[in-house]
Every structure is written in structure tokens, then in C-alpha cells.
Design a protein around this motif. Sequence first.
Motif, short mmCIF file in Angstrom:
data_model
loop_
_atom_site.label_atom_id
_atom_site.label_comp_id
_atom_site.label_asym_id
_atom_site.label_seq_id
_atom_site.Cartn_x
_atom_site.Cartn_y
_atom_site.Cartn_z
N UNK A 1 113.08 -24.73 26.34
CA UNK A 1 113.50 -26.10 26.02
C UNK A 1 112.37 -27.11 26.05
N UNK A 2 111.28 -26.82 26.76
CA UNK A 2 110.14 -27.73 26.81
C UNK A 2 109.16 -27.51 25.67
N UNK A 3 109.49 -26.64 24.76
CA UNK A 3 108.62 -26.39 23.61
C UNK A 3 108.55 -27.66 22.76
N UNK A 4 107.35 -28.16 22.48
CA UNK A 4 107.24 -29.46 21.81
C UNK A 4 107.56 -29.48 20.32
N UNK A 5 107.24 -28.40 19.58
CA UNK A 5 107.41 -28.48 18.12
C UNK A 5 107.90 -27.19 17.46
N UNK A 6 107.33 -26.05 17.83
CA UNK A 6 107.66 -24.81 17.13
C UNK A 6 109.13 -24.43 17.34
N UNK A 7 109.57 -24.43 18.57
CA UNK A 7 110.96 -24.03 18.85
C UNK A 7 111.97 -24.94 18.14
N UNK A 8 111.84 -26.25 18.21
CA UNK A 8 112.79 -27.10 17.49
C UNK A 8 112.80 -26.83 15.98
N UNK A 9 111.62 -26.56 15.41
CA UNK A 9 111.55 -26.28 13.97
C UNK A 9 112.28 -24.98 13.63
N UNK B 1 120.24 -18.37 21.45
CA UNK B 1 118.96 -18.85 21.98
C UNK B 1 118.77 -18.23 23.37
N UNK B 2 117.65 -17.49 23.56
CA UNK B 2 117.35 -16.86 24.84
C UNK B 2 116.09 -17.49 25.41
N UNK B 3 116.20 -18.02 26.61
CA UNK B 3 115.07 -18.72 27.22
C UNK B 3 114.06 -17.73 27.78
N UNK B 4 112.76 -18.06 27.56
CA UNK B 4 111.67 -17.27 28.14
C UNK B 4 111.01 -18.06 29.28
N UNK B 5 111.68 -19.14 29.71
CA UNK B 5 111.17 -19.98 30.80
C UNK B 5 112.29 -20.17 31.83
N UNK B 6 112.66 -19.07 32.52
CA UNK B 6 113.82 -19.16 33.42
C UNK B 6 113.61 -20.10 34.60
N UNK B 7 112.37 -20.38 34.96
CA UNK B 7 112.12 -21.25 36.11
C UNK B 7 112.57 -22.68 35.83
N UNK B 8 112.37 -23.16 34.60
CA UNK B 8 112.71 -24.56 34.29
C UNK B 8 113.98 -24.69 33.45
N UNK C 1 106.19 -16.21 39.12
CA UNK C 1 106.69 -17.07 40.21
C UNK C 1 106.38 -18.54 39.91
N UNK C 2 106.78 -18.97 38.74
CA UNK C 2 106.46 -20.33 38.32
C UNK C 2 107.24 -21.37 39.13
N UNK C 3 106.60 -22.48 39.38
CA UNK C 3 107.23 -23.60 40.07
C UNK C 3 108.02 -24.41 39.04
N UNK C 4 109.32 -24.60 39.25
CA UNK C 4 110.13 -25.36 38.29
C UNK C 4 109.59 -26.76 38.03
N UNK C 5 108.92 -27.33 39.01
CA UNK C 5 108.35 -28.66 38.85
C UNK C 5 106.87 -28.62 38.48
N UNK C 6 106.36 -27.41 38.27
CA UNK C 6 104.95 -27.27 37.97
C UNK C 6 104.66 -27.50 36.50
N UNK C 7 103.37 -27.64 36.22
CA UNK C 7 102.90 -27.86 34.85
C UNK C 7 102.17 -26.60 34.39
N UNK C 8 102.81 -25.79 33.61
CA UNK C 8 102.21 -24.54 33.12
C UNK C 8 102.57 -24.36 31.65
N UNK C 9 101.77 -23.55 31.01
CA UNK C 9 101.96 -23.30 29.58
C UNK C 9 102.79 -22.04 29.37
#
Length: 284
Positions: free
Chosen positions: A145-153, A177-184, A227-235
Motif C-alpha cells: 500500500x505504500x508503493x508510490x506509483x507502480x502499484x497504483x498504476x 491484491x496480495x501484500x508483500x509488506x505484512x509489517x505495515x 523483522x521489519x519495524x512497522x514504523x520504520x522507513x525501509x524500501x
Amino acid sequence: MTRPGLLQNAKRFTSIQTQSRALQSSAQRLIYRRARPAVTHGNQVQPTAFGKVTKRFASQLPERNSIGAFTPTAAALFVVAGIGLAFYFRNEKTRLEEEREKERSAKSYGRPQVGGPFSLTTHGNKSFTQDDLLGKWSLVYFGFTNCPDICPAEMDKMTEVINSAQKYHGDIFLPVFISVDPARDSTSQISQYLEDFHSQFVGLVGDYATTKAVCKAYRVYFSTPPNADPNGDYLVDHSIFIYLMDPEGKFVDAFGQVVTSADAQAKINGYIEEWRKDHGGSRL
């Protein structure tokens, strides 16, 4: 050498033989009439006075080896060429038959192993497995859901394809739609995200291990930290494909980012018609 050429050589050879026999007969009659016996000295035979006549007629006789162009060498080459052509046509026939068999096999058995068992949670907090894909043509996309452009297109593309396809085929499609970012990507986050796209979209999410398993089944690459932090900033990086699955849950095709909605629609129409023919005209 072609058959007409052989016939011409045969006629020519027969004509030369006839002329040769005629010349030999004339020469013999003339010699027998006028010739005197040759004088023999030891093993040498002296020519008669009419030796010149004999040589004259002999010079008019064609040599055996100069008759026609169909020499033993030419005959051998003709045979070799014939054998070579026979092998060529036989091998060419075998190659064409093998190619047709490969095409038939690819149509029946050439599908890559994409998809498989999974158990995720919908954006409405309901359980969803691979069996829920059965009965409809599913378009499955992996993103976040945090994908800026490709996913919405790509999601817009799926919406456009389904809206267009439903006009011809009816309500036989299921966008997933299947999320690949389960932490956020919580279920509520996905639910809000899907409001901008087709109303029939089903959003799915699971823990990291489950997400990794379903991505592996669909051959999807993703780079979310374990082990991503839901509030973290990662790509997050991932494969960009829309997977088309038939009503039996089998993989049909994958549409990349460069495939337009019109091209995807045309291909889907073809797959549906082919599937209906193989299934006795079923409307799905």
C-alpha cells in the motif's frame, strides 16, 4: 539429371550405335572386296594396301568413352544426390512432426508451475485460501500500500481490464491484491487502499513466513526485511506482474508492466474462448 535428359542420352546412344554398325559394315564389305591378304612376319602384321581405307573408316567411328554425357561418374553423382535428397526430406518430415508434437505438448503440459496452496486473511478479516479462487477468472497482483506509483498504476490497469471484460463475459472475474509488506499492511490499511480501485478487489495479507511461501508459489520476488519495524522507513522491491488464473485455479499467463490494458484484454478474451471450447462451451 532429370528423366528427359536420360531419355535424350539413350536415344543419342542408340543413334550412334546404329551409325557405328553401318560404318563398320560398309568398311568390312569394301575391305573384303578389294583387300589382299596381309603378310605376316613373326608376330607383326604388315598393313595391306588398303590400310588407308581401313583407317579412314575407323576414324569416322566414335569412341566408346565419348558417347553422351552420362558417364559412370555422372551416374554415381546422380545416385548420391538422390540418396542425399531422400535423407533430407525424411529428416525434414521428422523435424516438422517433432515441432508439431512439441506445440501440442506445450499447449497441454507446458504451463509453468505457478500458484499453489496458501492461507491468508482478507481485508475484511476473513480466511482466504487457494480454493476461493475456483469458479472465476482471477487476476492476482502482489504489491504494497505504500508503493508510490507502480502499484497504483497496475491496480488501475486491472480495474480497467475487468470493467471492459465484464461487458462481454459477465461477472466471472476476481481481482486479488496480495501484500508483500505484512509489517505495515494491516487489514484496515489494505481496506482503505482498495477503495480507489475496483469494488470487487479482495486484499490479502499474512505474516512474513506465509507471505514468503505464497510469493515462492507464484514465483514472485520481494525484498521486505523479515523483522521489519512497522514504523520504520525501509524500501520494498517486488516483481511487477498480474497473474491470470483460470476457473480451475491453474496459471494461464502473466502480464508485465509493459503490457497495456487493451493487450491484456485481447489475450484474456482469447484464453476464455479457448477454455470454453475445451470445457464443452461452459460460460465461465
